[in-house]
Design an enzyme around this catalytic site. Structure first.
Site, PDB file in Angstrom:
ATOM      1  N   ASP A 140       0.831  -1.209   0.000  1.00 32.56           N
ATOM      2  CA  ASP A 140       0.000   0.000   0.000  1.00 32.56           C
ATOM      3  C   ASP A 140       0.860   1.252   0.000  1.00 32.56           C
ATOM      4  OD1 ASP A 140      -1.895  -1.910   0.360  1.00 32.56           O
ATOM      5  OD2 ASP A 140      -2.793  -1.058   2.168  1.00 32.56           O
ATOM      6  N   ASP A 186      -2.211   5.814  -3.031  1.00 31.00           N
ATOM      7  CA  ASP A 186      -1.653   4.659  -2.342  1.00 31.00           C
ATOM      8  C   ASP A 186      -0.830   3.902  -3.378  1.00 31.00           C
ATOM      9  OD1 ASP A 186      -3.076   5.321  -0.078  1.00 31.00           O
ATOM     10  OD2 ASP A 186      -4.119   3.400   0.103  1.00 31.00           O
ATOM     11  N   HIS A 231      -7.045   0.130  -4.592  1.00 34.71           N
ATOM     12  CA  HIS A 231      -5.976  -0.846  -4.804  1.00 34.71           C
ATOM     13  C   HIS A 231      -6.258  -1.775  -5.981  1.00 34.71           C
ATOM     14  CE1 HIS A 231      -4.756  -0.068  -0.358  1.00 34.71           C
ATOM     15  NE2 HIS A 231      -4.718   1.012  -1.132  1.00 34.71           N
ATOM     16  N   ASP A 274      -4.799  -4.376  -7.107  1.00 35.85           N
ATOM     17  CA  ASP A 274      -4.436  -5.798  -7.105  1.00 35.85           C
ATOM     18  C   ASP A 274      -5.553  -6.747  -6.664  1.00 35.85           C
ATOM     19  OD1 ASP A 274      -4.103  -4.685  -4.620  1.00 35.85           O
ATOM     20  OD2 ASP A 274      -2.078  -5.427  -4.272  1.00 35.85           O
ATOM     21  N   CYS A 298      -0.632  -7.664  -1.395  1.00 36.47           N
ATOM     22  CA  CYS A 298      -0.668  -6.538  -0.443  1.00 36.47           C
ATOM     23  C   CYS A 298       0.403  -6.677   0.630  1.00 36.47           C
ATOM     24  CB  CYS A 298      -2.003  -6.486   0.300  1.00 36.47           C
ATOM     25  SG  CYS A 298      -3.461  -6.574  -0.712  1.00 36.47           S
TER      26      CYS A 298
HETATM   27  N1  NVA Z   1     -10.041  -2.661  -1.717  1.00 38.43           N
HETATM   28  C1  NVA Z   1      -9.946  -3.729  -2.639  1.00 38.43           C
HETATM   29  C2  NVA Z   1      -8.532  -4.190  -2.816  1.00 38.43           C
HETATM   30  C3  NVA Z   1      -7.923  -4.965  -1.741  1.00 38.43           C
HETATM   31  C4  NVA Z   1      -6.525  -5.433  -2.069  1.00 38.43           C
HETATM   32  C5  NVA Z   1     -10.847  -4.855  -2.240  1.00 38.43           C
HETATM   33  O1  NVA Z   1     -11.243  -4.948  -1.098  1.00 38.43           O
HETATM   34  O2  NVA Z   1     -11.168  -5.662  -3.099  1.00 38.43           O
END
Ligand code: NVA
Length: 377
Positions: free
Chosen positions: A110, A200, A248, A250, A355
């Site tokens: 992150d 991030d 995020h 990923d 992560c």
């Molecule tokens: N916030 C996103 C990414 C987590 C790595 C989720 O909860 O799917």
């Protein structure tokens, strides 16, 4: 054998991995409420407005799985470093705000963005995460001493004053239907304003010359702009997915190897041009397999799409959460050696295998994997 010589260098998500940081679960908090993050888990002892340490037995189990992951990586010849947790239960403040607690240091991805020989400490966009870089300073100081080519950078610390957040955004968002919430993603209506750059590091996917930046609640357009100006020798692609209040990249788009990416089949890309770019360069974007979970795990703010939050050891070898049987089968059929890593007890501490890590060194150089660009993208 792991190498002791420190080299900071990583251009993508798949070159042979030699050195990595793996987070720690120690002292992770259900953080105190703040404009960008309000936890409301009454059934697990944390109704809205309350905060505190995640239960000790959860922390013990998470650290056991993280330590086991470290052993797996080391057995594959990868050198592993760990952050130094600080007391995350302490209140923190700047001249602009006071915040009841910090968060933790399980997900280094992150915070730390490695592009070539450069590591950037991201701005972050939560007040509870403003000081999280301190956990990585002992490592970064060491890398700076050990590798004369290491470029250590920190993005401008955002003020995160009330001007950085839209007033009462959470209240309005929580009152919306699912369809209306989805519309906020299409409209780019996230909690952060454009007063200052916020990002991030986990919102960025790396593919050599091309960087894919997920425009989210944690990365605003000013953040994309800052990264675009900073990485002036790269091609920056701002991408969006149908993920209300998203953050995020990923768990929405996983770059696996040259020519192959996984995407979450519910979080459709909102820019058709992204698909076009991949197609034009003979990249296949495959829908990920059905995740094992239905929804959110207790005390977790991460979705079931952590199933695709994998870590590549090289172009052919992928670490996958051991409970994601279908995801492992799919990756196996796509020609990968799959390493199952028990990790479900870590999820509530801030994510999955990708992560929980931050690249220090992957062998390789900056390559062009998308030589055919699309005008105006
Ligand atoms: N916030 C996103 C990414 C987590 C790595 C989720 O909860 O799917």
């Amino acid at each position: 054998m792991t190498s002791n010589k420190t080299i900071v260098n990583s251009w993508n998500e798949w070159d042979p991995l030699k050195h990595i940081i793996v987070g720690r679960a120690d002292g992770t908090m259900v953080q105190a409420p703040e404009p960008a993050a309000e936890r409301d888990w009454p059934e697990h002892g944390f109704p809205l407005g309350t905060y505190g340490l995640l239960p000790e037995e959860m922390e013990v189990r998470a650290n056991e799985q993280l330590d086991n992951f470290v052993k797996i990586l080391e057995s594959r010849g990868v050198r592993v470093d760990r952050p130094t947790p600080v007391d995350f239960s302490q209140p923190v403040q700047t001249p602009d705000w006071k915040q009841g607690s910090m968060f933790g240091c399980m997900p280094p991805r992150d915070l730390l963005l490695t592009v070539g020989n450069e590591m950037i400490e991201a701005t972050m966009s939560y007040r509870s995460r403003w000081f999280e870089y301190l956990c990585y300073r002992p490592l970064l100081e060491q890398y700076f001493k050990d590798d004369p080519n290491f470029r250590w950078e920190a993005a401008p610390k955002p003020r995160l004053s009330d001007r950085t957040y839209k007033k009462d955004w959470n209240i309005k968002f929580n009152a919306l239907s699912k369809e209306e919430q989805e519309q906020t993603a299409r409209d780019e209506d996230f909690i952060t304003t454009e007063v200052e750059p916020c990002f991030d590091a986990a919102d960025i996917g790396r593919a050599g010359k091309d960087l894919f930046i997920y425009r989210t609640a944690t990365t605003n357009r000013a953040g994309v702009d800052w990264l675009t100006r900073h990485f002036s020798n790269h091609r920056i692609h701002m991408v969006r997915f149908l993920e209300p209040a998203g953050s995020h990249i990923d768990a929405s788009l996983t770059l696996l190897r040259p020519g192959l990416a996984l995407s979450s089949y519910e979080r459709v890309p909102l820019e058709p041009r992204m698909k076009e770019l991949f197609k034009k360069n003979d990249w296949e974007i495959v829908d990920c397999a059905e995740p094992s979970a239905d929804g959110y795990a207790p005390l977790s703010f991460c979705s079931r799409w952590l199933s695709m939050n994998t870590l590549m050891l090289d172009e052919k070898t992928v670490c996958v959460d051991a409970k994601e049987v279908k995801q492992m089968e799919q990756l196996d059929s796509l020609g990968f050696e799959v390493i199952p890593v028990p990790f479900s007890d870590v999820n509530a501490f801030g994510g999955g295998l990708h992560c929980a890590t931050a690249d220090v060194y992957r062998e390789g150089s900056c390559q062009d994997y998308f030589p055919k660009q699309i005008q105006g993208y």
